[in-house]
Write a protein that holds these residues in place. Structure first.
Motif, PDB file in Angstrom:
ATOM      1  N   GLY A 217       0.811  -1.204   0.000  1.00  0.00           N
ATOM      2  CA  GLY A 217       0.000   0.000   0.000  1.00  0.00           C
ATOM      3  C   GLY A 217       0.847   1.257   0.000  1.00  0.00           C
ATOM      4  N   GLN A 218       2.114   1.111   0.326  1.00  0.00           N
ATOM      5  CA  GLN A 218       3.037   2.241   0.424  1.00  0.00           C
ATOM      6  C   GLN A 218       4.191   1.991  -0.546  1.00  0.00           C
ATOM      7  OE1 GLN A 218       2.069   4.598   2.495  1.00  0.00           O
ATOM      8  NE2 GLN A 218       3.778   6.034   2.424  1.00  0.00           N
ATOM      9  N   SER A 305      -0.473  -5.022   8.140  1.00  0.00           N
ATOM     10  CA  SER A 305      -0.903  -3.662   7.821  1.00  0.00           C
ATOM     11  C   SER A 305      -1.348  -2.915   9.073  1.00  0.00           C
ATOM     12  CB  SER A 305      -2.056  -3.694   6.814  1.00  0.00           C
ATOM     13  OG  SER A 305      -2.587  -2.394   6.622  1.00  0.00           O
ATOM     14  N   GLY A 309      -2.160   2.049   5.179  1.00  0.00           N
ATOM     15  CA  GLY A 309      -1.339   1.877   3.992  1.00  0.00           C
ATOM     16  C   GLY A 309       0.089   1.471   4.289  1.00  0.00           C
ATOM     17  N   THR A 310       0.515   1.608   5.539  1.00  0.00           N
ATOM     18  CA  THR A 310       1.863   1.201   5.929  1.00  0.00           C
ATOM     19  C   THR A 310       1.799  -0.133   6.674  1.00  0.00           C
ATOM     20  OG1 THR A 310       1.799   2.351   8.067  1.00  0.00           O
ATOM     21  CG2 THR A 310       2.535   3.612   6.137  1.00  0.00           C
TER      22      THR A 310
END
Length: 337
Positions: A217-218, A305, A309-310
């Motif tokens: 996500g990152q 997660s 997003g991180t």
């Protein structure tokens, strides 16, 4: 002696005029093409010699040196503009160069998104503006055969990017360009692979890159996520990644991944099977391809997660379970990823 000299001079002049006439004739003749149309995307800064070769590779049936010398001799070679071009039967060397110098690029675009699967890609092509749906009646196997890749699964074989095309072009021609782009990106990435990688082939790199694409996500975590999976591959630990299970469920996935799904053995269930799944699960972008072959050095074997997003990375199961309890509130509390 003078007569011989004059005769030689006259002969040279005749030959020169003849050569000039032949060149003029060729410049006005339609270029022979390998099909009804030939498409090419030219990136900024591409040298004229490479542009000539690229046209020939794309289907213009003339010696690349001939095209290059025409570009160079015209004095216009450095004025060629980047863009996506399409030529059809009847195009001449003169009109081809004029089109590239003017920048007469194609008129419509279709966007392929990183992380899409092939089903999503086909749906997008079906809706693209003025794109002839020549593959709509084909199943995946027939489509890949039409692309010259019989027996190859289509998943992950097309590079996600924005592709321009002339209105009236076929979806097959766009897929051909996207496939060539992925092949080029994959070969370039594989050439940069870490010497210690456990991956045995470019295809394995493509599969891992597709998993990284779906798990990240990152953007700046791609390398570390890839590092976790590479660490697991090295020690024979299952990858245990949800996106592969979801991919294996296909259209049956309703947005809720259940415990029984994680326990049901399929070729794509990386909880029940060790190693990589049999094919990619999505279209990876350039960054994910590079992350797969040059992962970040890490001792982490787990990640979870945070929900923003991180991810939190852990080197042992105890720390990972604590991170799961903190950030997932009991979802998959004791199940490592």
């Amino acid at each position: 002696m003078k007569r011989v000299f004059k005769l030689g001079l006259l002969l040279a002049l005749v030959l020169l005029l003849g050569a000039g006439a032949a060149v003029f004739w060729w410049l006005q003749r339609p270029l022979p093409l390998g099909g009804p149309s030939v498409e090419l995307s030219i990136e900024s800064g591409t040298p004229p010699r490479q542009i000539a070769q690229a046209w020939v590779d794309a289907g213009v049936r003339v010696p690349p040196r001939l095209l290059y010398e025409w570009f160079r001799w015209s004095g216009e070679a450095r004025k060629i503009r980047a863009g996506s071009y399409e030529i059809r039967t009847g195009e001449t060397p003169v009109s081809l160069l004029r089109m590239m110098v003017r920048g007469d690029v194609t008129l419509a675009t279709v966007r392929m998104i990183e992380g899409w699967n092939f089903r999503q890609l086909r749906a997008e092509l079906a809706e693209a503006e003025a794109l002839v749906p020549s593959t709509v009646a084909m199943n995946d196997a027939e489509l890949m055969a039409a692309l010259g890749m019989p027996g190859i699964a289509p998943e992950g074989r097309f590079f996600p990017d924005t592709y321009s095309y002339h209105k009236g072009a076929t979806d097959l021609s766009v897929l051909q360009r996207a496939h060539r782009a992925m092949q080029g990106r994959l070969e370039a990435a594989w050439a940069q692979r870490d010497a210690s990688t456990p991956l045995k082939s470019p295809d394995e790199a493509l599969i891992l890159a597709s998993i990284v694409e779906k798990e990240t996500g990152q953007a700046d975590e791609r390398g570390k996520v890839a590092g976790v999976f590479v660490n697991r591959l090295r020690i024979g630990m299952p990858l245990q990644t949800d996106p592969t299970v979801i991919y294996g469920l296909g259209a049956a996935f309703d947005g809720n991944l259940r415990k029984r799904d994680l326990q049901a053995d399929t070729p794509y269930n990386t909880y029940t099977r060790r190693g990589l799944p049999p094919t990619p699960i999505a279209m990876p972008g350039k960054a994910s391809l590079l992350a797969a072959v040059k992962p970040e050095a890490t001792k982490a074997l787990y990640f979870v997660s945070r929900g923003d997003g991180t991810s939190v990375f852990s080197t042992n199961l105890g720390d990972h379970n604590r991170a799961v309890n903190k950030y997932q509130r009991g979802i998959g509390r004791d199940t490592p990823r």
